[in-house]
Design a protein around this motif. Structure first.
Motif, mmCIF file in Angstrom:
data_model
loop_
_atom_site.group_PDB
_atom_site.id
_atom_site.type_symbol
_atom_site.label_atom_id
_atom_site.label_comp_id
_atom_site.label_asym_id
_atom_site.label_seq_id
_atom_site.Cartn_x
_atom_site.Cartn_y
_atom_site.Cartn_z
ATOM 1 N N ALA A 290 0.823 -1.211 0.000
ATOM 2 C CA ALA A 290 0.000 0.000 0.000
ATOM 3 C C ALA A 290 0.855 1.259 0.000
ATOM 4 N N ASP A 291 1.920 1.275 0.812
ATOM 5 C CA ASP A 291 2.782 2.462 0.890
ATOM 6 C C ASP A 291 3.492 2.720 -0.433
ATOM 7 N N THR A 292 3.980 1.648 -1.055
ATOM 8 C CA THR A 292 4.708 1.808 -2.325
ATOM 9 C C THR A 292 3.781 2.331 -3.421
ATOM 10 N N LEU A 293 2.577 1.783 -3.484
ATOM 11 C CA LEU A 293 1.629 2.247 -4.499
ATOM 12 C C LEU A 293 1.190 3.682 -4.238
ATOM 13 N N ALA A 294 0.936 4.006 -2.986
ATOM 14 C CA ALA A 294 0.514 5.385 -2.659
ATOM 15 C C ALA A 294 1.602 6.382 -3.036
ATOM 16 N N ARG A 295 2.841 6.033 -2.734
ATOM 17 C CA ARG A 295 3.954 6.927 -3.060
ATOM 18 C C ARG A 295 4.084 7.089 -4.574
ATOM 19 N N HIS A 296 3.916 5.984 -5.305
ATOM 20 C CA HIS A 296 4.012 6.052 -6.772
ATOM 21 C C HIS A 296 2.891 6.908 -7.349
ATOM 22 N N HIS A 297 1.676 6.747 -6.834
ATOM 23 C CA HIS A 297 0.554 7.553 -7.341
ATOM 24 C C HIS A 297 0.788 9.031 -7.075
ATOM 25 N N GLU A 298 1.359 9.335 -5.911
ATOM 26 C CA GLU A 298 1.599 10.744 -5.568
ATOM 27 C C GLU A 298 2.653 11.360 -6.487
ATOM 28 N N GLU A 299 3.696 10.547 -6.792
ATOM 29 C CA GLU A 299 4.785 11.060 -7.616
ATOM 30 C C GLU A 299 4.455 11.001 -9.117
ATOM 31 N N ASN A 300 3.513 10.123 -9.494
ATOM 32 C CA ASN A 300 3.179 9.933 -10.914
ATOM 33 C C ASN A 300 1.661 9.911 -11.090
ATOM 34 N N PRO A 301 1.015 11.035 -10.839
ATOM 35 C CA PRO A 301 -0.457 11.049 -10.881
ATOM 36 C C PRO A 301 -1.038 10.736 -12.266
ATOM 37 N N ASP A 302 -0.221 10.913 -13.313
ATOM 38 C CA ASP A 302 -0.744 10.677 -14.654
ATOM 39 C C ASP A 302 -0.527 9.244 -15.122
ATOM 40 N N GLN A 303 0.056 8.387 -14.266
ATOM 41 C CA GLN A 303 0.286 7.004 -14.664
ATOM 42 C C GLN A 303 -0.788 6.089 -14.099
ATOM 43 N N GLN A 304 -1.073 5.052 -14.869
ATOM 44 C CA GLN A 304 -2.146 4.128 -14.511
ATOM 45 C C GLN A 304 -1.857 3.391 -13.204
ATOM 46 N N GLY A 305 -0.619 3.066 -12.981
ATOM 47 C CA GLY A 305 -0.226 2.333 -11.784
ATOM 48 C C GLY A 305 1.220 1.929 -11.898
ATOM 49 N N LEU A 306 1.612 0.956 -11.098
ATOM 50 C CA LEU A 306 2.989 0.484 -11.079
ATOM 51 C C LEU A 306 3.034 -0.916 -11.680
ATOM 52 N N LEU B 154 -6.342 -3.613 -3.457
ATOM 53 C CA LEU B 154 -5.702 -3.035 -4.634
ATOM 54 C C LEU B 154 -6.444 -3.522 -5.877
ATOM 55 N N VAL B 155 -6.040 -2.969 -7.018
ATOM 56 C CA VAL B 155 -6.688 -3.313 -8.288
ATOM 57 C C VAL B 155 -5.614 -3.765 -9.269
ATOM 58 N N LEU B 156 -5.844 -4.920 -9.902
ATOM 59 C CA LEU B 156 -4.966 -5.387 -10.969
ATOM 60 C C LEU B 156 -5.544 -4.904 -12.288
ATOM 61 N N ASP B 157 -4.789 -4.054 -12.958
ATOM 62 C CA ASP B 157 -5.263 -3.449 -14.198
ATOM 63 C C ASP B 157 -4.287 -3.812 -15.306
ATOM 64 N N GLY B 158 -4.554 -4.965 -15.942
ATOM 65 C CA GLY B 158 -3.620 -5.444 -16.940
ATOM 66 C C GLY B 158 -2.286 -5.759 -16.283
ATOM 67 N N THR B 159 -1.229 -5.148 -16.815
ATOM 68 C CA THR B 159 0.096 -5.373 -16.253
ATOM 69 C C THR B 159 0.415 -4.442 -15.094
ATOM 70 N N PHE B 160 -0.524 -3.536 -14.770
ATOM 71 C CA PHE B 160 -0.297 -2.554 -13.721
ATOM 72 C C PHE B 160 -1.068 -2.899 -12.451
ATOM 73 N N VAL B 161 -0.570 -2.357 -11.347
ATOM 74 C CA VAL B 161 -1.235 -2.488 -10.047
ATOM 75 C C VAL B 161 -1.466 -1.091 -9.516
ATOM 76 N N ARG B 162 -2.669 -0.847 -8.990
ATOM 77 C CA ARG B 162 -2.979 0.471 -8.426
ATOM 78 C C ARG B 162 -3.866 0.309 -7.206
ATOM 79 N N LEU B 163 -3.938 1.371 -6.439
ATOM 80 C CA LEU B 163 -4.851 1.395 -5.310
ATOM 81 C C LEU B 163 -6.261 1.641 -5.817
ATOM 82 N N PRO B 164 -7.279 1.172 -5.091
ATOM 83 C CA PRO B 164 -8.667 1.303 -5.579
ATOM 84 C C PRO B 164 -9.086 2.735 -5.875
ATOM 85 N N GLY B 165 -8.579 3.696 -5.120
ATOM 86 C CA GLY B 165 -9.024 5.077 -5.314
ATOM 87 C C GLY B 165 -8.311 5.826 -6.412
ATOM 88 N N HIS B 166 -7.307 5.187 -6.997
ATOM 89 C CA HIS B 166 -6.520 5.903 -8.004
ATOM 90 C C HIS B 166 -7.044 5.604 -9.409
#
Length: 642
Positions: free
Chosen positions: A442-458, A489-501
């Motif tokens: 959760a922490d890694t995904l949250a940090r990635h979303h904050e630093e890369n708001p325009d990306q689908q996920g990690l 979390l949400v699996l979106d194809g090859t990416f992983v994101r938090l539900p709210g992102h």
């Protein structure tokens, strides 16, 4: 109770067993002619409902390796010292071996007592007591006996009976293991193996396996403690009548282990705790050559000290590199002798059957060995899970500790472990380790979303490498699926994101993509127009078309197969399935560019660009001009829920 004799040649071990049981254990013609024991001998003494088993071993220095084959698995030592000779070289060596094997119960028979008067008996008894000092047999009683006059035989028999009565059954737990010391063919029965059951139980009709060869067999019938039985258990000497394809006298030999098939995993690089005998002439250094004795097996080995050279009488952790694999379990005792078979060097206990060839002395690895040195599996497993990498292959741990699957499951339940099943393994973490893993996700995904708001996920692999504890790839994907099912979390194809992102295009970009998408699909989906060709069709500038398509690639809607060449994500998934089908129908399951091009019905250049894209993402594995599918990456481009 299994009694093992020990002592110098011609001190009367065989005669004493014969006087106690009425059985002459010297069965070979050469033994009769030379008057010495060369091979292992076996005899049994009925004691009411129980039967005492004797393993009579050679005393000659040339046959210490045979003595070692019989010493494994004994419960009680009968050390024989002749009153006229006193303590001799093989007396000392056999006593050292018994001590290294952890034998702490026994009796010393002062044999040939008729040849010694009272002062001589007392002097030899004092000598024996001095030799016993500091060993597990330090308090063993010394009983004078004579097979010629019968003196002390009944006293010794009664003492053995009392010891047997005080010997509880070995733990009923553990998976079945029997160390083979003989294999022969019996007329009317077939192949028979004999040995001591080291752990577990076996019953008539059960399937077993001969290790390390991996030969499967069925128990046709068995004798336990020299009596026909339906079941043999730990602590008994058993004879198993084995049947099966390939089963025969030439296929099974002393040193093999008959065991529960689930335990078959031969080891040839083992970390251990080792103690050198005080008589060693110099410290033992790296790559020291020796002969390793374990159970009834003997194999060449190299010793690699992990804590520095081990001096005479010293102790430390070592790695044993064997000439060939053996069947063993964690906690088993072993003996090392020199390569010339002239002396016993020392012995110890196995700690890890899957020792690493590299980084074997790092602080992290030595801490793991400290945990594995704990005698109880519960403590050892808990200790391992508190250390990097903070996870354990639970099935392998149970197997190497000789546990049944039910015992391994009970162990996991007692410790409250979280188990993840993937790719045929069960990766276990402690409850605290699992909580740490989930929080790190959760922490890694949250940090990635904050630093890369325009990306689908990690990306999944990037996320795996960033999170601690770092799990093996199959277990990590299974853990992600578990967390996705729980809504964490949400699996979106090859990416992983938090539900709210969620990344969304602005209205203008969304409108432009709505004009582009139909042009990439339908009949043209395997050869869609490039960016420059889309420009006149959608009425937008080339940089704008390229920018929107790159944003959509981040969102997982499209994939950039080559420069300025974008395919819909659904088309990418379809192309993966086509590649798999081409491989499945190929005789060697390999993909050629020509075969793939023909299925795609597009040009060779585009087909190769698609294959190169799949290579870069690990979906296909290329060697020369041929490719094969990677089964672990087939779902990389599937849509969520597909």
């Amino acid at each position: 109770m299994i009694v093992g004799t020990a002592g110098h040649i011609d001190h009367g071990k065989t005669a004493l067993v014969r006087a106690l049981t009425g059985v002459d254990t010297d069965r070979l013609k050469e033994e009769k002619a030379r008057g010495i024991t060369i091979e292992l001998g076996f005899a049994y003494l009925p004691l009411g409902d129980a039967t005492l088993g004797f393993v009579d071993v050679p005393g000659h220095e040339r046959f210490v390796h045979t003595m070692l084959a019989g010493a494994g698995g004994i419960d009680f030592a009968l050390l024989v010292v002749a009153a006229d000779d006193g303590v001799m070289p093989q007396t000392r060596e056999h006593l050292a071996i018994l001590d290294l094997l952890g034998i702490e119960r026994g009796i010393v028979a002062l044999s040939k007592a008729d040849l010694a008067d009272a002062p001589r008996r007392a002097a030899v008894a004092t000598q024996i007591r001095a030799e016993l000092s500091g060993t597990g047999l330090a308090t063993a009683p010394i009983l004078p006996v004579s097979t010629l006059t019968g003196e002390g035989i009944e006293v010794l028999r009664d003492a053995l009976a009392r010891a047997a009565a005080g010997t509880g059954p070995r733990g009923a737990g553990g998976a079945f293991r029997l160390a083979v010391d003989r294999c022969f063919v019996l007329a009317g029965a077939g192949t028979v193996v004999t040995g001591t059951v080291l752990a577990g139980a076996v019953a008539v009709g059960e399937q077993v396996l001969v290790s390390p060869s991996g030969l499967p067999a069925r128990v046709r019938s068995l004798h336990a403690q020299n009596r026909p039985a339906a079941r043999g258990v730990a602590g008994q000497r058993c004879a198993l009548n084995l049947a099966g394809e390939g089963v025969g006298r030439d296929a099974i030999a002393r040193g093999d282990m008959v065991l529960d098939p689930a335990l078959h995993a031969p080891a040839d690089r083992i970390d251990a705790r080792f103690r050198a005998l005080p008589g060693e002439p110099k410290p033992l250094g790296t790559w020291f050559p020796a002969r390793l004795h374990h159970g009834s097996a003997e194999v060449g080995a190299r010793l690699v000290p992990l804590d520095g050279p081990i001096g005479p009488g010293g102790e430390g952790r070592v790695q044993l590199v064997l000439d060939r694999p053996i069947a063993a379990c964690v906690g088993d005792r072993f003996i090392l002798r020199d390569v010339s078979a002239q002396r016993t060097i020392g012995g110890g206990r196995f700690l890890d059957l899957r020792a690493p060839a590299r980084k074997r002395r790092t602080p992290e690895r030595l801490a793991q060995l400290d945990a594995l040195a704990l005698s109880e599996p519960d403590a050892a497993l808990a200790g391992l899970l508190a250390l990097p990498p903070f996870h354990v292959d639970l099935a392998a741990f149970g197997r190497d500790h000789g546990l049944t699957p039910a015992e391994t499951a009970a162990l996991a339940e007692r410790l409250g472990l979280v188990a993840i099943e993937a790719a045929g393994t069960r990766i276990a973490l402690s409850a605290a380790g699992w909580d740490t893993f989930r929080a790190a996700l959760a922490d890694t995904l949250a940090r990635h979303h904050e630093e890369n708001p325009d990306q689908q996920g990690l990306g999944r692999e990037r996320l795996r490498l960033a999170v601690r504890p770092r799990l093996p790839a199959p277990a990590f994907l299974a853990a992600l699926a578990r967390e996705a099912e729980a809504g964490a979390l949400v699996l979106d194809g090859t990416f992983v994101r938090l539900p709210g992102h969620e990344v969304r295009l602005n209205p203008a970009d969304e409108a432009l993509y709505a004009r582009i998408a139909p042009l990439l699909g339908d009949e043209a989906r395997f050869r869609p127009p490039r960016v420059r060709d889309l420009v006149p069709l959608v009425g937008a500038e080339e940089p704008e078309v390229r920018r929107v398509l790159k944003l959509c690639a981040r969102l997982g809607r499209v994939d950039q197969i080559a420069h300025d060449h974008f395919f819909l994500r659904a088309t990418t998934a379809e192309m993966v399935e086509i590649a798999r089908d081409v491989a499945d129908h190929a005789e060697d399951h390999q993909i050629t560019a020509a075969a793939f091009r023909d299925r795609m019905d597009n040009g060779r250049k585009v087909a190769i660009q698609i294959l190169d894209f799949l290579d870069r993402h690990g979906v296909t594995l290329r060697r020369g001009d041929l490719r094969r599918m990677n089964p672990h990456r087939l779902d990389l481009f599937r849509s969520v829920g597909a």
